[in-house]
Scaffold this active site. Structure first.
Site, mmCIF file in Angstrom:
data_model
loop_
_atom_site.group_PDB
_atom_site.id
_atom_site.type_symbol
_atom_site.label_atom_id
_atom_site.label_comp_id
_atom_site.label_asym_id
_atom_site.label_seq_id
_atom_site.Cartn_x
_atom_site.Cartn_y
_atom_site.Cartn_z
ATOM 1 N N LYS A 36 31.041 46.034 45.159
ATOM 2 C CA LYS A 36 30.638 44.910 46.019
ATOM 3 C C LYS A 36 31.894 44.123 46.425
ATOM 4 C CE LYS A 36 29.867 42.050 41.938
ATOM 5 N NZ LYS A 36 28.874 41.617 40.945
ATOM 6 N N ARG A 132 19.903 32.823 36.670
ATOM 7 C CA ARG A 132 20.319 33.198 38.007
ATOM 8 C C ARG A 132 19.189 34.039 38.564
ATOM 9 N NH1 ARG A 132 26.201 36.011 38.788
ATOM 10 N NH2 ARG A 132 24.915 37.863 38.626
ATOM 11 N N TYR A 267 54.338 22.137 57.324
ATOM 12 C CA TYR A 267 53.396 21.048 57.606
ATOM 13 C C TYR A 267 53.385 19.983 56.520
ATOM 14 C CZ TYR A 267 51.090 24.014 61.148
ATOM 15 O OH TYR A 267 50.793 24.774 62.235
ATOM 16 N N MET A 315 48.406 29.056 58.105
ATOM 17 C CA MET A 315 47.395 30.090 58.338
ATOM 18 C C MET A 315 48.008 31.491 58.325
ATOM 19 S SD MET A 315 44.668 30.495 61.472
ATOM 20 C CE MET A 315 43.949 28.886 61.220
HETATM 21 C C1 LIG Z 1 29.365 41.920 39.651
HETATM 22 C C2 LIG Z 1 28.373 42.461 38.710
HETATM 23 C C3 LIG Z 1 28.744 43.439 37.774
HETATM 24 C C4 LIG Z 1 30.175 43.857 37.538
HETATM 25 O O1 LIG Z 1 30.842 42.878 36.772
HETATM 26 P P1 LIG Z 1 32.338 43.089 36.239
HETATM 27 O O2 LIG Z 1 32.556 41.934 35.339
HETATM 28 O O3 LIG Z 1 33.208 43.029 37.446
HETATM 29 O O4 LIG Z 1 32.392 44.412 35.588
HETATM 30 C C5 LIG Z 1 27.746 44.015 37.022
HETATM 31 N N1 LIG Z 1 26.450 43.630 37.137
HETATM 32 C C6 LIG Z 1 26.070 42.668 38.005
HETATM 33 C C7 LIG Z 1 24.639 42.293 38.078
HETATM 34 C C8 LIG Z 1 27.011 42.042 38.807
HETATM 35 O O5 LIG Z 1 26.635 41.065 39.648
#
Ligand SMILES: *Cc1c(COP(=O)(O)O)cnc(C)c1O
Length: 374
Positions: A36, A132, A267, A315
């Site tokens: 992700k 969560r 800046y 930037m």
């Molecule tokens: C991001 C995530 C992971 C991976 O976590 P790491 O600490 O990067 O290994 C695993 N499970 C869920 C549900 C996540 O959101």
């Protein structure tokens, strides 16, 4: 120089990290690579290209990432973030295994199952003391009751997520989470979901929790793949894994010049030279994901020497003091993250300066920078 600035990905380090993490992964568990957030900023395409042959599947957050992922692999794809109702059909069509934690989307999933003639695979997310995304334990019976009305759906797994396992040696909370998780899993198996698999661990859980248990079917490994430890304490206690950072962020000096004493830099006039100073201009800035919080605070490597950032990060550029690298000239390599010579700038070092975590430092690198597999 092929690119002025680029993100270099070490194939060797990436594969070494996979081997080290697989070595502590229970045999019965599938090894799912979490990609992700553009593979934590490393670039989804190059990372998936390297990992495809050596992992059992991938985890992403949303449908857009699933669409991108499907250009590179047909392996298992867990979509564990939020998929809006309007995107469920696309997610199922692409073979995504989806997180589910409420009853609202069940009718739509059933319709999709009938229309496409497939059985959508669902991972039921339990909110066991995380607070969560997820179904609260008390709401499990009602969910199960509703689920019986939708025979086209396959709930293949129950999963959880640890709330506090990386920053502490006190596993009281983690153990309480596992207790609730186990109870709910047993109740679902008794209620007829006899094939229900289970998973709980990200990188930290793989390091801390999995070695002492049996029966989890999958691990979801993110940050460790990229050679980063989930916390400073795990970096110490798990050092024998020898994870190696995968990302190297380079640019090249755009200009080198002497500024006289008493000259402002950048800046806001936040830095003024107090002696004639050799200054280098680095053509990267906060639009590239180089945090403005590093103004007058960070360092880069040039000719293997640490050169402090002077003035504000803009930037698209910032200035460094080249006093320690007097041989520097325009177009010489600048390392913002990673090693050069015998020194290395780590994501942890930048995170400490910025009051954040290594995860955020790498993930925020702009997706527009070219990624190069080396
Ligand atoms: C991001 C995530 C992971 C991976 O976590 P790491 O600490 O990067 O290994 C695993 N499970 C869920 C549900 C996540 O959101």
């Amino acid at each position: 120089m092929k690119h002025l600035s680029e993100i270099q990905i070490s194939i060797e380090s990436l594969l070494k990290n996979v081997r080290a993490l697989k070595a502590i992964c229970p045999d019965e568990a599938d090894f799912i690579a979490v990609v992700k957030g553009n593979a934590y900023g490393h670039g989804l395409a190059p990372i998936v290209e390297v990992l495809e042959p050596v992992v059992d599947g991938f985890q992403i957050d949303d449908v857009e990432e699933l669409q991108e992922l499907r250009k590179h692999t047909s392996k298992r794809a867990l979509v564990l973030g939020y998929v809006p109702c309007s995107a469920l059909e696309e997610a199922v069509r692409l073979g995504g295994e989806l997180a589910i934690y409420d009853v609202q989307r069940l009718p739509e999933l059933q319709r999709i199952a009938e229309d496409l003639g497939v059985r959508p695979k669902l991972h039921l997310k339990l909110d066991a003391l995380l607070g969560r995304q997820g179904l609260l334990p008390d709401d499990v019976p009602a969910f199960l009751h509703r689920l019986a009305e939708f025979p086209g759906l396959d709930v293949i797994a129950l999963y959880g997520h640890f709330a506090n396992i990386e920053d502490t040696t006190d596993l009281t909370h983690a153990n309480a989470q596992v207790d609730i998780f186990n109870k709910v899993h047993s109740s679902l198996v008794s209620a007829g979901l006899s094939q229900l698999s289970r998973h709980l661990s990200a990188t930290s859980g793989l390091m801390v929790y999995e070695p002492s248990v049996r029966g989890n079917n999958l691990v979801r490994v993110g940050v460790g793949l990229y050679g980063l430890y989930p916390s400073a304490s795990l970096a110490r206690t798990q050092a024998r894994l020898e994870l190696e950072p995968v990302m190297r962020w380079t640019s090249h000096l755009a200009q080198v010049k002497f500024l006289p004493a008493g000259h402002p830099v950048g800046y806001g006039l936040t830095f003024v030279t107090w002696r004639p100073t050799l200054i280098g201009i680095v053509p990267q800035g906060y639009s590239d994901g180089y945090d403005r919080g590093l103004s007058n605070a960070g360092e880069v490597l040039i000719h293997g020497k640490r050169c402090p950032i002077v003035g504000r990060i803009a930037m698209n550029m910032f200035a460094v003091d080249l006093t320690h690298a007097p041989e520097a000239k325009a177009e010489d390599e600048v390392v913002l993250l990673g090693d050069q010579g015998s020194d290395r700038i780590t994501a942890e070092e930048l995170a400490a300066r910025l009051g954040t975590i290594n995860y955020e430092v790498v993930t925020r690198v702009s997706p527009l920078l070219p990624r190069l597999l080396l």
